[in-house]
Design an enzyme around this catalytic site. Sequence first.
Site, PDB file in Angstrom:
ATOM      1  N   LYS A   1       0.856  -1.187   0.000  1.00 42.87           N
ATOM      2  CA  LYS A   1       0.000   0.000   0.000  1.00 42.87           C
ATOM      3  C   LYS A   1       0.887   1.231   0.000  1.00 42.87           C
ATOM      4  O   LYS A   1       1.708   1.426   0.896  1.00 42.87           O
ATOM      5  CB  LYS A   1      -0.913  -0.009   1.226  1.00 42.87           C
TER       6      LYS A   1
ATOM      7  N   LYS B   1      -2.251  -1.548  -3.757  1.00 38.64           N
ATOM      8  CA  LYS B   1      -3.136  -0.388  -3.715  1.00 38.64           C
ATOM      9  C   LYS B   1      -2.325   0.883  -3.776  1.00 38.64           C
ATOM     10  O   LYS B   1      -1.342   0.977  -3.031  1.00 38.64           O
ATOM     11  CB  LYS B   1      -3.916  -0.447  -2.401  1.00 38.64           C
TER      12      LYS B   1
HETATM   13  C1  PBG Z   1      -7.177   3.389   5.460  1.00 40.22           C
HETATM   14  C2  PBG Z   1      -7.665   3.349   4.074  1.00 40.22           C
HETATM   15  C3  PBG Z   1      -7.564   4.354   3.114  1.00 40.22           C
HETATM   16  C4  PBG Z   1      -8.171   3.859   1.973  1.00 40.22           C
HETATM   17  C5  PBG Z   1      -8.641   2.593   2.256  1.00 40.22           C
HETATM   18  N1  PBG Z   1      -8.305   2.276   3.558  1.00 40.22           N
HETATM   19  C6  PBG Z   1      -7.043   5.716   3.244  1.00 40.22           C
HETATM   20  C7  PBG Z   1      -5.608   5.950   3.432  1.00 40.22           C
HETATM   21  O1  PBG Z   1      -4.799   5.034   3.555  1.00 40.22           O
HETATM   22  O2  PBG Z   1      -5.224   7.128   3.474  1.00 40.22           O
HETATM   23  C8  PBG Z   1      -8.300   4.595   0.676  1.00 40.22           C
HETATM   24  C9  PBG Z   1      -9.307   4.018  -0.262  1.00 40.22           C
HETATM   25  C10 PBG Z   1      -9.588   4.897  -1.403  1.00 40.22           C
HETATM   26  O3  PBG Z   1      -8.942   5.951  -1.601  1.00 40.22           O
HETATM   27  O4  PBG Z   1     -10.506   4.550  -2.183  1.00 40.22           O
HETATM   28  N2  PBG Z   1      -8.171   2.936   6.358  1.00 40.22           N
END
Ligand code: PBG
Length: 322
Positions: free
Chosen positions: A193, A245
């Site tokens: 991520k 992601k």
């Molecule tokens: C964190 C989380 C995020 C997203 C999913 N889980 C935000 C981040 O890491 O800042 C982002 C998902 C998206 O942008 O569609 N709980």
Amino acid sequence: MIERPRRLRQNAAMRALVREHHLRADSMILPMFVRDIDEPAPITSMPGVVQHSFASLVAAAREAKDLGVAGVMLFGVPEERDATGSEACQPTSILARGIRAVRDAVGPDFIVCADVCLDEFTSHGHCGVLTEDGRVDNDATLAHYADMAVVCAQAGADMMGLSGMMDGQVGAVREALDEAGFADVVILAYSAKYASAFYGPFREAVQSRLEGDRRTYQQDPANRRESAREVRLDLEEGADIVMVKPALPYLDVIADTRATADVPVAAYVVSGEYAMIEAAAAQGWINRRAAILEALTSVRRAGADIICTYWAAEVAAWLREQ
Ligand code: PBG
């Protein structure tokens, strides 16, 4: 001329015959936001996506199931936030109540995945608890994730999306789930991520008040090899599915992960990726449906077995038409 690749493109039947990759509703997961409100509230930066009330959440989950979508991934939007995100670990949390509502409505044969992360619940918006000098405290955060996961499993979730990027989070949550009698609950690890600008609209969706950034825990977009290390560690700790992601700017990472991991690989087409296509389509600058299908197909071509996308239900309906 001996080779004429165009022979295999001459009509729709021939193209279908030789098509290498397909989108499938039953490999898509629909992310949804739930909040304790009477009517669903639109999210400006994600046209077509809403913060759901319990009633609209249940209706949307039923619709997704009827269309053949594999499941939903739930994010809770709480009314109160504090420094430790304490609501996240309570059985009455907005997320736990959302999970229960969906589970009760759709029955067992539909995947309900919970976002196990504190950022929706903390006043500072970080994904973990902080040390006295304001740094994200990795090891202290693990205990919160463990408690949160057990609460979500008790509410009826059958999959945990571990999105916080703390070291050791998969092992900590696996151990807690097993101890609480939830050995069958699946861990979807957000292994690779990245600290991405494409999460922007999500912050509006969950009304996060993050100050600063997440670069001390999420990955540097410049790094490719580092993802292999994150994936390896998550597999060693017991991840059942590994995820990359965002998706479209990281197709190389999806392909790498597919080549090395012996578990299913998921990819999350995030809020900013959604917003870009919706915004361009709203201007009439691109063909919306074609762009969505092309984008999602490219994620599959890169190697994703599973796709998390805000378009899951709509695409499932299109696939049914075909
Ligand atoms: C964190 C989380 C995020 C997203 C999913 N889980 C935000 C981040 O890491 O800042 C982002 C998902 C998206 O942008 O569609 N709980």
